[in-house]
Write a protein that holds these residues in place. Structure first.
Motif, PDB file in Angstrom:
ATOM      1  N   GLY A   1      -4.972   3.104 -13.232  1.00 32.35           N
ATOM      2  CA  GLY A   1      -3.715   2.386 -13.349  1.00 32.35           C
ATOM      3  C   GLY A   1      -3.160   1.883 -12.026  1.00 32.35           C
ATOM      4  O   GLY A   1      -2.128   1.227 -11.996  1.00 32.35           O
ATOM      5  N   VAL A   2      -3.837   2.198 -10.925  1.00 33.88           N
ATOM      6  CA  VAL A   2      -3.436   1.707  -9.607  1.00 33.88           C
ATOM      7  C   VAL A   2      -4.546   0.783  -9.120  1.00 33.88           C
ATOM      8  O   VAL A   2      -5.711   1.181  -9.068  1.00 33.88           O
ATOM      9  N   ALA A   3      -4.171  -0.444  -8.770  1.00 40.39           N
ATOM     10  CA  ALA A   3      -5.163  -1.480  -8.448  1.00 40.39           C
ATOM     11  C   ALA A   3      -6.011  -1.154  -7.227  1.00 40.39           C
ATOM     12  O   ALA A   3      -7.198  -1.472  -7.192  1.00 40.39           O
ATOM     13  N   HIS A  29       7.091   1.098  -5.246  1.00 40.16           N
ATOM     14  CA  HIS A  29       7.012   0.874  -3.800  1.00 40.16           C
ATOM     15  C   HIS A  29       5.816   0.049  -3.340  1.00 40.16           C
ATOM     16  O   HIS A  29       5.696  -0.205  -2.143  1.00 40.16           O
ATOM     17  N   GLY A  30       4.917  -0.319  -4.237  1.00 39.99           N
ATOM     18  CA  GLY A  30       3.724  -1.043  -3.813  1.00 39.99           C
ATOM     19  C   GLY A  30       2.621  -0.094  -3.383  1.00 39.99           C
ATOM     20  O   GLY A  30       2.679   1.111  -3.655  1.00 39.99           O
ATOM     21  N   PRO A  31       1.581  -0.612  -2.708  1.00 40.76           N
ATOM     22  CA  PRO A  31       0.450   0.220  -2.285  1.00 40.76           C
ATOM     23  C   PRO A  31       0.908   1.422  -1.464  1.00 40.76           C
ATOM     24  O   PRO A  31       1.875   1.334  -0.694  1.00 40.76           O
ATOM     25  N   LEU A  32       0.182   2.542  -1.638  1.00 35.95           N
ATOM     26  CA  LEU A  32       0.574   3.819  -1.051  1.00 35.95           C
ATOM     27  C   LEU A  32      -0.499   4.388  -0.135  1.00 35.95           C
ATOM     28  O   LEU A  32      -1.660   3.968  -0.166  1.00 35.95           O
ATOM     29  N   MET A  33      -0.106   5.401   0.605  1.00 36.96           N
ATOM     30  CA  MET A  33      -1.025   6.204   1.402  1.00 36.96           C
ATOM     31  C   MET A  33      -0.470   7.624   1.473  1.00 36.96           C
ATOM     32  O   MET A  33       0.729   7.837   1.269  1.00 36.96           O
TER      33      MET A  33
END
Length: 120
Positions: free
Chosen positions: A67-69, A26-30
């Motif tokens: 592992g998450v940019a 899903h791409g970047p998260l919050m």
């Protein structure tokens, strides 16, 4: 001399693994935890920016997940924060269906909060 940062929010290894999978899909998260009628006290995961935050919310942590940019912000409603302000929140994942609005719901798992008193 600086003191080490004690995170207000942290992820269990299982939650971090799920965040990596959701980020890939899903791409970047919050995260947002409102404590409202629909989600109780479960943290909800959204694509970054999909949930609008404002003056009624508090940014508790920007989670660094291996592992998450990018950092994953963890927001909480200001009213809920009044209850939880003396706790360290630990985001975990368990089997079971959570809120239909949170990204993990179709996977048969849900995020939940475990907590520890911080004393401050």
């Amino acid at each position: 001399m600086t003191s080490p940062h004690m995170p207000r929010v942290e992820l269990t290894p299982a939650a971090a693994e799920l965040v990596r999978r959701l980020r890939a899909a899903h791409g970047p998260l919050m995260f947002h935890q409102s404590g409202g009628c629909c989600d109780g006290s479960a943290p909800m995961c959204f694509p970054a920016g999909e949930f609008r935050t404002g003056d009624a919310d508090v940014l508790l942590e920007s989670l660094a997940v291996e592992g998450v940019a990018e950092a994953v912000p963890f927001w909480m409603s200001r009213a809920q924060y009044g209850t939880w302000r003396h706790t360290r929140l630990i985001v975990d994942v368990v089997e079971g269906r959570g809120s239909g609005f949170s990204l993990e719901a179709p996977n048969g798992v849900r995020f939940l909060i475990r907590s520890r008193l911080t004393g401050s």
